[in-house]
Design a protein around this motif. Structure first.
Motif, PDB file in Angstrom:
ATOM      1  N   ILE A 229      -0.561   2.620   5.851  1.00 58.16           N
ATOM      2  CA  ILE A 229      -0.500   2.626   4.383  1.00 58.16           C
ATOM      3  C   ILE A 229      -1.673   1.797   3.887  1.00 58.16           C
ATOM      4  O   ILE A 229      -1.882   0.674   4.352  1.00 58.16           O
ATOM      5  CB  ILE A 229       0.796   1.944   3.877  1.00 58.16           C
ATOM      6  N   GLN A 230      -2.408   2.361   2.936  1.00 63.39           N
ATOM      7  CA  GLN A 230      -3.521   1.600   2.374  1.00 63.39           C
ATOM      8  C   GLN A 230      -3.253   1.360   0.897  1.00 63.39           C
ATOM      9  O   GLN A 230      -2.908   2.298   0.175  1.00 63.39           O
ATOM     10  CB  GLN A 230      -4.800   2.403   2.553  1.00 63.39           C
ATOM     11  N   LEU A 236      -7.437  -8.973  -5.633  1.00 65.66           N
ATOM     12  CA  LEU A 236      -6.690  -9.590  -4.527  1.00 65.66           C
ATOM     13  C   LEU A 236      -7.455 -10.843  -4.074  1.00 65.66           C
ATOM     14  O   LEU A 236      -8.509 -10.738  -3.436  1.00 65.66           O
ATOM     15  CB  LEU A 236      -6.556  -8.593  -3.361  1.00 65.66           C
ATOM     16  N   SER A 237      -6.914 -11.998  -4.423  1.00 68.27           N
ATOM     17  CA  SER A 237      -7.595 -13.245  -4.032  1.00 68.27           C
ATOM     18  C   SER A 237      -7.203 -13.601  -2.598  1.00 68.27           C
ATOM     19  O   SER A 237      -6.248 -13.035  -2.046  1.00 68.27           O
ATOM     20  CB  SER A 237      -7.181 -14.379  -4.976  1.00 68.27           C
ATOM     21  N   LYS A 258      -8.566  -4.301  -1.012  1.00 65.85           N
ATOM     22  CA  LYS A 258      -7.714  -3.335  -0.296  1.00 65.85           C
ATOM     23  C   LYS A 258      -7.042  -3.976   0.908  1.00 65.85           C
ATOM     24  O   LYS A 258      -7.630  -4.829   1.569  1.00 65.85           O
ATOM     25  CB  LYS A 258      -8.574  -2.177   0.225  1.00 65.85           C
ATOM     26  N   ILE A 259      -5.825  -3.505   1.193  1.00 66.04           N
ATOM     27  CA  ILE A 259      -5.205  -3.898   2.464  1.00 66.04           C
ATOM     28  C   ILE A 259      -4.733  -2.639   3.199  1.00 66.04           C
ATOM     29  O   ILE A 259      -4.463  -1.611   2.572  1.00 66.04           O
ATOM     30  CB  ILE A 259      -3.993  -4.855   2.285  1.00 66.04           C
ATOM     31  N   CYS A 260      -4.683  -2.728   4.506  1.00 67.45           N
ATOM     32  CA  CYS A 260      -4.209  -1.602   5.300  1.00 67.45           C
ATOM     33  C   CYS A 260      -3.146  -2.115   6.275  1.00 67.45           C
ATOM     34  O   CYS A 260      -3.338  -3.120   6.959  1.00 67.45           O
ATOM     35  CB  CYS A 260      -5.385  -0.979   6.060  1.00 67.45           C
ATOM     36  N   ILE A 261      -1.986  -1.428   6.250  1.00 69.49           N
ATOM     37  CA  ILE A 261      -0.850  -1.859   7.064  1.00 69.49           C
ATOM     38  C   ILE A 261      -0.454  -0.740   7.993  1.00 69.49           C
ATOM     39  O   ILE A 261      -0.332   0.410   7.564  1.00 69.49           O
ATOM     40  CB  ILE A 261       0.354  -2.174   6.144  1.00 69.49           C
TER      41      ILE A 261
END
Ligand SMILES: Nc1ncnc2c1ncn2[C@@H]1O[C@H](COP(=O)(O)OP(=O)(O)OP(=O)(O)O)[C@@H](O)[C@H]1O
Length: 306
Positions: A229-230, A236-237, A258-261
């Motif tokens: 999931i992105q 986003l600090s 961005k984060i990717c899980i």
């Protein structure tokens, strides 16, 4: 219900089917997924006794197709890729014609035509000539024709080619109803979405060979890449990222906002809840799914649809 062993078939110098084996259980929807020319129709034609194999055996409900083709024909219904209806006859007359070919007694046939037309949702159009039907409606009558002798197994060769999404959905519902009533269904297609929606087990076929078979979960395990999931946030600090890492039980890859899980759609609501708790505004969400297309690409190096 069906056992196929070491089945092969060549046409002149083309090896259409090359030593395939599989078993189809009673009451399941079994899908053959593969690109054009993979050997799906040839396999189905051998199973439905339309053509003979060069090598190998097929048993339907314990009966060998090569030794007892007539007995096997009574057990199976075949929905061919091409529409096999008389344009100048009504739907009812077409079904009468097909039912008579099976030697069904007249009163019984009338009753079955009624029930089958009801099932496919075309009872009110039974007197209309086939030439006045849409492509999707013709396909539904094509299915009805295969059901009149009440087969135990239904073979469907790409039954949704060239029809609109609404008719396609209608056909899916008919298939699901038949399956709920206990019918075993064998379905060929080159549309990944169709097997994902319908099939309990799938054989992926390419150049006459089965390159993988199993449930969708089993097939997904063949691919080393995992579902992910992105999420993209407005902002986003470093602090936010640390908080996310504390609250989410996954390893997180971060890049700018961005984060990717690693995880599947089931994890998504948790990720959204935690993001909301941290008052992070989500700009975009992307699910990178492992689908049958990705599996086909992984196994063959080719796209399913060229
Ligand atoms: N009667 C035939 N004579 C010669 N070659 C044939 C015949 N039937 C099939 N083939 C060839 O055998 C191979 C497999 O064809 P088949 O129709 O089984 O594939 P398919 O997976 O059903 O494809 P499609 O999705 O296009 O229907 C192809 O190369 C095709 O050209």
């Amino acid at each position: 219900m069906i056992q196929v062993q070491n089945l092969s078939k060549s046409f002149q110098n083309i090896q259409a089917v090359n030593d395939i084996s599989f078993t189809i259980n009673k009451g399941e929807i079994f899908g053959f997924l593969g690109p054009n020319g993979a050997g799906k129709s040839t396999t189905l034609h051998m199973m439905s006794t339309i053509i003979k194999s060069d090598e190998g055996s097929i048993y339907i409900d314990g009966i060998a197709t090569n030794d007892h083709p007539s007995a096997c024909k009574q057990l199976i219904g075949v929905v061919p890729q091409e529409i096999s209806l008389y344009e100048e006859l009504s739907a009812y007359q077409n079904l009468m014609f097909w039912g008579n070919l099976y030697g069904i007694q007249k009163d019984v046939l009338k009753e079955r035509i009624h029930t089958t037309l009801e099932l496919i949702g075309l009872l009110d159009r039974k007197k209309d000539l086939i030439k006045t039907y849409s492509g999707g409606m013709k396909r539904r009558i094509n299915i009805a024709a295969a059901l009149l002798h009440q087969p135990k197994v239904l073979f469907m060769d790409e039954p949704t080619v060239g029809i609109d999404p609404q008719s396609r959905n209608h056909i899916f519902e008919v298939i699901e109803t038949l399956n709920e009533q206990g019918m075993t269904i064998v379905y060929t297609t080159h549309y990944m979405e169709e097997v994902e929606r319908l099939c309990d087990r799938i054989a992926i076929i390419d150049s006459g060979k089965i390159i993988a078979q199993g449930t969708q979960t089993e097939l997904k395990e063949l691919v080393p890449t995992k579902e992910s999931i992105q999420l993209e946030y407005s902002l986003l600090s470093e602090n936010n990222l640390q908080e996310l890492q504390k609250l989410l039980p996954y390893s997180i890859n971060a890049d700018k906002n961005k984060i990717c899980i690693e995880g599947s759609v089931q994890e998504l609501s948790n990720v959204i809840t935690v993001s909301n708790e941290l008052q992070l505004s989500i700009k975009d969400i992307q699910l990178n799914k492992v689908n049958l297309e990705a599996i086909f690409l992984h196994l063959t190096g080719k796209q399913l649809r060229d």
